[in-house]
Motif scaffolding. Structure first.
Motif, PDB file in Angstrom:
ATOM      1  N   TYR A  94      31.986  42.974  48.439  1.00 12.90           N
ATOM      2  CA  TYR A  94      32.289  42.132  47.283  1.00 12.90           C
ATOM      3  C   TYR A  94      32.675  40.755  47.791  1.00 12.90           C
ATOM      4  O   TYR A  94      33.370  40.643  48.796  1.00 12.90           O
ATOM      5  CB  TYR A  94      33.470  42.691  46.482  1.00 12.90           C
ATOM      6  N   LYS A  95      32.232  39.730  47.087  1.00 13.68           N
ATOM      7  CA  LYS A  95      32.679  38.370  47.392  1.00 13.68           C
ATOM      8  C   LYS A  95      33.769  38.037  46.396  1.00 13.68           C
ATOM      9  O   LYS A  95      33.554  38.076  45.183  1.00 13.68           O
ATOM     10  CB  LYS A  95      31.534  37.376  47.285  1.00 13.68           C
ATOM     11  N   VAL A  96      34.950  37.725  46.920  1.00 15.98           N
ATOM     12  CA  VAL A  96      36.113  37.437  46.086  1.00 15.98           C
ATOM     13  C   VAL A  96      36.664  36.075  46.486  1.00 15.98           C
ATOM     14  O   VAL A  96      36.826  35.785  47.669  1.00 15.98           O
ATOM     15  CB  VAL A  96      37.198  38.525  46.269  1.00 15.98           C
ATOM     16  N   THR A  97      36.951  35.248  45.498  1.00 12.52           N
ATOM     17  CA  THR A  97      37.565  33.952  45.755  1.00 12.52           C
ATOM     18  C   THR A  97      39.069  34.076  45.548  1.00 12.52           C
ATOM     19  O   THR A  97      39.527  34.550  44.510  1.00 12.52           O
ATOM     20  CB  THR A  97      36.992  32.882  44.799  1.00 12.52           C
ATOM     21  N   VAL A  98      39.825  33.664  46.557  1.00  8.91           N
ATOM     22  CA  VAL A  98      41.281  33.737  46.497  1.00  8.91           C
ATOM     23  C   VAL A  98      41.774  32.726  45.460  1.00  8.91           C
ATOM     24  O   VAL A  98      41.389  31.558  45.484  1.00  8.91           O
ATOM     25  CB  VAL A  98      41.905  33.455  47.879  1.00  8.91           C
TER      26      VAL A  98
ATOM     27  N   ASN B 143      36.245  38.446  58.190  1.00  2.06           N
ATOM     28  CA  ASN B 143      36.250  37.039  57.781  1.00  2.06           C
ATOM     29  C   ASN B 143      36.873  36.127  58.830  1.00  2.06           C
ATOM     30  O   ASN B 143      37.114  34.953  58.565  1.00  2.06           O
ATOM     31  CB  ASN B 143      36.984  36.906  56.441  1.00  2.06           C
ATOM     32  N   HIS B 144      37.157  36.672  60.017  1.00  2.00           N
ATOM     33  CA  HIS B 144      37.690  35.913  61.157  1.00  2.00           C
ATOM     34  C   HIS B 144      38.971  35.167  60.784  1.00  2.00           C
ATOM     35  O   HIS B 144      39.124  33.981  61.098  1.00  2.00           O
ATOM     36  CB  HIS B 144      36.644  34.931  61.698  1.00  2.00           C
TER      37      HIS B 144
ATOM     38  N   LEU C  92      36.181  35.361  50.274  1.00  2.00           N
ATOM     39  CA  LEU C  92      36.283  36.471  51.211  1.00  2.00           C
ATOM     40  C   LEU C  92      35.206  37.505  50.926  1.00  2.00           C
ATOM     41  O   LEU C  92      34.864  37.739  49.770  1.00  2.00           O
ATOM     42  CB  LEU C  92      37.647  37.167  51.077  1.00  2.00           C
ATOM     43  N   VAL C  93      34.705  38.127  51.973  1.00  2.00           N
ATOM     44  CA  VAL C  93      33.842  39.296  51.822  1.00  2.00           C
ATOM     45  C   VAL C  93      34.745  40.500  52.054  1.00  2.00           C
ATOM     46  O   VAL C  93      35.353  40.637  53.107  1.00  2.00           O
ATOM     47  CB  VAL C  93      32.681  39.292  52.835  1.00  2.00           C
ATOM     48  N   ILE C  94      34.857  41.329  51.020  1.00  2.00           N
ATOM     49  CA  ILE C  94      35.715  42.519  51.077  1.00  2.00           C
ATOM     50  C   ILE C  94      34.825  43.737  50.908  1.00  2.00           C
ATOM     51  O   ILE C  94      34.090  43.843  49.926  1.00  2.00           O
ATOM     52  CB  ILE C  94      36.787  42.477  49.966  1.00  2.00           C
TER      53      ILE C  94
END
Length: 85
Positions: A28-32, A63-64, A77-79
């Motif tokens: 999932y791509k999630v924006t903080v 995500n380093h 973030l890729v979760i």
């Protein structure tokens, strides 16, 4: 000789149980968001099958991110979480 053969067969069977394929994950791509931590973002997408601590650890690694406190709002973030069946 039979003891050695029995031990070898037992070791082969036990090794087969130890080598299991990893569970499939879904990215999932999630924006903080403002006021949100990496933990919060991971907890939003984690299911009951997931250990949030493990999801956070893997997210930081993938995500380093060395310091989760430095993650700013707007960071994508890729979760990865376990696939629901």
């Amino acid at each position: 000789m039979s003891k050695v053969l029995t031990a070898f067969i037992a070791a082969v069977f036990l090794a087969g149980y130890a080598v299991q394929p990893p569970e499939k994950t879904v990215p999932y791509k999630v924006t903080v968001r403002n006021g949100e931590s990496v933990w919060d973002a991971c907890a939003k997408v984690a299911s009951s099958k997931d250990d949030v601590r493990e999801v956070v650890y893997n997210t930081l690694k993938e995500n380093h991110i060395k310091n989760p406190g430095d993650v700013q709002p707007g960071t994508e973030l890729v979760i990865r979480v376990k696939e629901m069946k």
